[in-house]
Structures are given as C-alpha cells and as structure tokens.
Design a protein around this motif. Structure first.
Motif, PDB file in Angstrom:
ATOM      1  N   ALA A 110       0.867  -1.177   0.000  1.00 50.02           N
ATOM      2  CA  ALA A 110       0.000   0.000   0.000  1.00 50.02           C
ATOM      3  C   ALA A 110       0.902   1.224   0.000  1.00 50.02           C
ATOM      4  O   ALA A 110       2.089   1.142   0.318  1.00 50.02           O
ATOM      5  CB  ALA A 110      -0.922   0.004   1.214  1.00 50.02           C
ATOM      6  N   ALA A 186      -7.026   0.560   1.326  1.00 49.09           N
ATOM      7  CA  ALA A 186      -6.928   0.379   2.774  1.00 49.09           C
ATOM      8  C   ALA A 186      -8.076   1.113   3.455  1.00 49.09           C
ATOM      9  O   ALA A 186      -8.408   2.240   3.080  1.00 49.09           O
ATOM     10  CB  ALA A 186      -5.587   0.905   3.282  1.00 49.09           C
ATOM     11  N   PHE A 200      -8.083  -4.126   4.102  1.00 53.47           N
ATOM     12  CA  PHE A 200      -8.486  -3.386   2.906  1.00 53.47           C
ATOM     13  C   PHE A 200      -9.680  -4.042   2.237  1.00 53.47           C
ATOM     14  O   PHE A 200      -9.940  -5.236   2.410  1.00 53.47           O
ATOM     15  CB  PHE A 200      -7.315  -3.225   1.931  1.00 53.47           C
ATOM     16  CG  PHE A 200      -6.815  -4.470   1.264  1.00 53.47           C
ATOM     17  CD1 PHE A 200      -7.238  -4.824  -0.009  1.00 53.47           C
ATOM     18  CD2 PHE A 200      -5.863  -5.277   1.885  1.00 53.47           C
ATOM     19  CE1 PHE A 200      -6.748  -5.955  -0.638  1.00 53.47           C
ATOM     20  CE2 PHE A 200      -5.352  -6.407   1.254  1.00 53.47           C
ATOM     21  CZ  PHE A 200      -5.807  -6.748  -0.016  1.00 53.47           C
TER      22      PHE A 200
END
Length: 281
Positions: A110, A186, A200
């Motif tokens: 992420a 997320a 997520f």
C-alpha cells in the motif's frame, strides 16, 4: 511498466470551522486521468460539500488540486470516487485475489500517509510523509467479511497511547497493489490484530452493491464485472488448458511491448479467465 509514484495522493477535507475535528486527513490513489479512489470516511459524511472547495488532494511534490465532485460513494464498503480534473494518468489494471484456495499472495503493498510519518519540522505541505508497507495477504483471513488483510513483513510503527488512536490513521484510502494491478483500498487498522495488520476492501466487493450503484462504480472504474476481475495469484489458474495459458502469455508479452493498451489487456485477461473457468467457450 512500473506504476508512477505520482498516483499516491493525500486527501485533505475541511468540515468547516464549527466541526470537530475540522480537518480530515487521509490517502487516495489516482486510478486514471481525473479519477481518484479513497475511503468514504475521509469525507466525513459531507460528500455533497466537495463542490464547495472543501476537499483537495495533495501530490508527493506538495502541489494541491481541487476535488470538483464526489462521483460515487458507498459508506458500507467505505469507498468513494473523486473527480480531480487536473491530474493525469493512464488507466491502471484492476485485479483480484482468488480466494477459492488457501494460499498466500506475496509482495502486496500500500502507499499512503499514516499519522506516524508526520514530521512537524518539515514545511507544511510535506509534513505528512508517505509510507509504503509491504507484506502478504492470506486468501482465507476475513473471508466472510469480504475484506482482505495485508500483513507486513517488517517495519511496524511504534504503538501510540490508545487515546491517540492508531499510528496507521491517515492511511485509509491508500491503494493496495501487487505488481502493476490495483486490488482495493486500505480502510482500517484493527489494533487487536497487531501493528503490522492493515485491512483493505477489494473491488470484488462492488458486486454486493445494488445494481444501479454497482453499475456506476464499474463504469467509472472501467470494470466489466466485479465477479470476473482477473486474479493475481498464479495458483488460481492452475490446471488451465494449454491454449488458455498460451493466450495469457501472449497477452502479457504484447502488453509489455506496449502493443496493447492496459484496459484492452485487462479485458482480454478477463475473457481468458472466463474460458479457463468454463464460463465461456
């Protein structure tokens, strides 16, 4: 082709002088030209006010760009799509993790702006530095909830007092990617799962929306069908017929050589995957 770092965005939402807290800070990801995805809670339930200059996105270079509209939002999935006409990017491939087998998908990451990266001594526009947590995703964890969990390999942030929330606050809305494909965004950190666990929501969850809302999200994201997104875990295509495997290899080769547009390549992979599953001839 590697993904551009310029897709990583910070979301700044002003709820007004009478609100507490006034400012909501989160993350977003540029999906394609003029379209960013973020977590719905970054807008504080004030989605309609985005057209009155109260929401902006900030790029890694510190420049800010106006969000002109919230094009689609769903509080249950915690997803919102923002119109940011000033920003350009080629459409990213959107994929899924096939959860029909027990396995682990690695090198998932992420990129966003968690609170623990805040630096008060930096210029105002760069005080919130980006983080890039990298780890793995188990296919079964949180399966019944429809969410996925990114487990960090290393580099967990230090804990903060419970009253101060989570060190990951602000990462919500960050794009979760593997290789060159976007899986979802997320949405939360659950302290009970440890400091290295980030939950997520995958884009496959768009299939749970009512038809009209699902169609809107899919049209904006260039998704043909959330249920037929191409899987990124190789085991999902185990025992595929040789002709289907050859098709996938050829699609990848053409894309790498720049002979296929990303959206076209993704659609071809969808057709190949349907063929592999026996959904089409």
């Amino acid at each position: 082709m590697l993904l551009e770092a310029s897709r990583v965005l910070e979301v700044i939402h002003d709820r007004g002088v009478e609100a507490s807290p006034r400012w909501l800070l989160g993350s977003a990801f540029l999906v394609k030209q003029g379209l960013a995805v973020t977590a719905a809670h970054n807008l504080g339930g004030d989605q309609g006010k985005a057209e009155t200059d109260c929401t902006v996105v900030r790029c890694l270079d510190g420049t800010e760009h106006k969000v002109t509209a919230v094009l689609a939002v769903n509080e249950t999935l915690d997803i919102a799509l923002l119109a940011v006409p000033d920003l350009t990017a080629t459409p990213i491939a959107i994929a899924c993790i096939d959860r029909q087998r027990i396995e682990v998908v690695r090198d998932v990451m992420a990129a966003g702006f968690p609170n623990y990266k805040y630096s008060a001594d930096k210029p105002r526009s760069t005080r919130r530095q980006p983080a890039q947590p990298v780890g793995s995703v188990g296919t079964v964890e949180d399966l019944s909830a429809g969410t996925l969990t990114l487990k960090l390999e290393a580099g967990e942030p230090a804990p903060v007092p419970t009253a101060e929330g989570s060190p990951w606050e602000g990462l919500s809305g960050a794009g979760v990617i593997v290789r060159e494909a976007l899986l979802g965004i997320a949405i939360e950190h659950c302290p009970a799962e440890g400091l290295g666990s980030i939950r997520f929501v995958p884009f496959t969850q768009l299939s749970t929306l009512v038809p009209g809302k699902r169609a809107l999200f899919c049209a904006l994201l260039d998704i043909v069908d959330p249920d037929t997104l191409p899987p990124v875990n190789s085991a999902s295509l185990a025992n595929v017929r040789p002709d289907v495997a050859a098709d996938l290899i050829e699609i990848t080769r053409l894309e790498e050589q720049g002979l296929l547009l990303r959206v076209e390549a993704r659609n071809l992979r969808i057709l190949a995957y349907k063929k592999a599953k026996g959904w089409s001839k």
